[in-house]
Design a protein around this motif. Structure first.
Motif, PDB file in Angstrom:
ATOM      1  N   GLU A   1       0.890  -1.264  -0.089  1.00 54.73           N
ATOM      2  CA  GLU A   1       0.120  -0.042  -0.087  1.00 54.73           C
ATOM      3  C   GLU A   1       0.953   1.063  -0.071  1.00 54.73           C
TER       4      GLU A   1
ATOM      5  N   ASP B   1       3.812   1.567  -1.626  1.00 52.05           N
ATOM      6  CA  ASP B   1       4.470   1.675  -2.810  1.00 52.05           C
ATOM      7  C   ASP B   1       3.404   2.121  -4.040  1.00 52.05           C
ATOM      8  N   ASN B   2       2.197   1.692  -3.864  1.00 47.35           N
ATOM      9  CA  ASN B   2       1.456   1.918  -4.989  1.00 47.35           C
ATOM     10  C   ASN B   2       0.291   2.337  -4.249  1.00 47.35           C
TER      11      ASN B   2
ATOM     12  N   GLU C   1      -8.159   5.944 -10.911  1.00 47.68           N
ATOM     13  CA  GLU C   1      -8.292   4.447 -10.959  1.00 47.68           C
ATOM     14  C   GLU C   1      -9.733   4.259 -10.455  1.00 47.68           C
TER      15      GLU C   1
END
Length: 91
Positions: free
Chosen positions: A20, A22-23, A29
């Motif tokens: 979570e 890191d991205n 989205e």
């Protein structure tokens, strides 16, 4: 004491998984493509409206300056105060 520190550190690591961090999930989205297109179109419209509003304000200010200059050119005392004292140039 060292056991308490190790337990606190391990529980904190479990609470926030690395994936979570890191991205992160972005708003576009989460929204549908149609909604994103509508929002972009609306943003463009707002930008254009702001540009036209600023252009109108600029034109109004220019018009005010022109009218003020015209008024001052008809005012004899203003012309007398701001004229060049060297009359030899105008012979």
């Amino acid at each position: 004491m060292s056991k308490k520190k190790k337990q606190a550190a391990s529980s904190a690591a479990k609470a926030a998984p690395k994936g979570e961090k890191d991205n992160p999930v972005l708003l576009n989205e989460l929204l549908s493509a149609d909604t994103v297109k509508k929002l972009k179109a609306q943003a463009e419209e707002l930008k254009k409206a702001e540009e036209t509003r600023k252009e109108d304000i600029r034109k109004q200010e220019e018009e005010k300056k022109k009218q003020e200059q015209k008024r001052l050119e008809n005012d004899f005392s203003y012309l007398l105060e701001n004229s060049d004292p060297s009359w030899s140039k105008h012979k």
